[in-house]
Write a protein that holds these residues in place. Sequence first.
Motif, short mmCIF file in Angstrom:
data_model
loop_
_atom_site.label_atom_id
_atom_site.label_comp_id
_atom_site.label_asym_id
_atom_site.label_seq_id
_atom_site.Cartn_x
_atom_site.Cartn_y
_atom_site.Cartn_z
N MET A 1 0.84 -1.17 0.00
CA MET A 1 0.00 0.00 0.00
C MET A 1 0.89 1.24 0.00
O MET A 1 1.75 1.37 0.85
CB MET A 1 -0.87 -0.03 1.26
N PRO A 2 0.68 2.15 -0.95
CA PRO A 2 1.52 3.35 -0.98
C PRO A 2 1.23 4.28 0.19
O PRO A 2 0.13 4.31 0.73
CB PRO A 2 1.14 4.02 -2.30
N LYS A 3 2.26 5.02 0.59
CA LYS A 3 2.14 6.00 1.67
C LYS A 3 2.24 7.39 1.04
O LYS A 3 3.27 7.75 0.47
CB LYS A 3 3.24 5.79 2.71
N HIS A 4 1.17 8.16 1.15
CA HIS A 4 1.08 9.48 0.54
C HIS A 4 1.33 10.55 1.59
O HIS A 4 0.87 10.44 2.72
CB HIS A 4 -0.32 9.70 -0.06
N GLU A 5 2.06 11.60 1.18
CA GLU A 5 2.33 12.71 2.10
C GLU A 5 1.58 13.95 1.63
O GLU A 5 1.63 14.31 0.46
CB GLU A 5 3.83 13.00 2.15
#
Length: 68
Positions: A1-5
Motif C-alpha cells: 500500500m503506498p504512503k502518501h504525504e
Amino acid sequence: MPKHEFVVGMTCTGCSDALTRVLNKLQDVKFEIDQPNNLVWIESDKDVDVLMETLKKTGKEVKYNGTK
C-alpha cells in the motif's frame, strides 16, 4: 500500500482532530498526523483525488507532496 504525504494547514489540535474524524470515515486507511509540521501521511490504495477531497472537507488548505 503506498504512503502518501500531504501538507495541511493546521493551526491547533482542533485541526488535527478534524482530520482524524474525516479520515476515520474512510475504509482501509492508515494515517499519521504531524500537527507541528503540518504533515499528514496516509497509507491507502485509494486514489489521491479521493484522499485530497476527504482532507479538504475540513476546510483546510491541502497540498500533495507525493508518495514516500
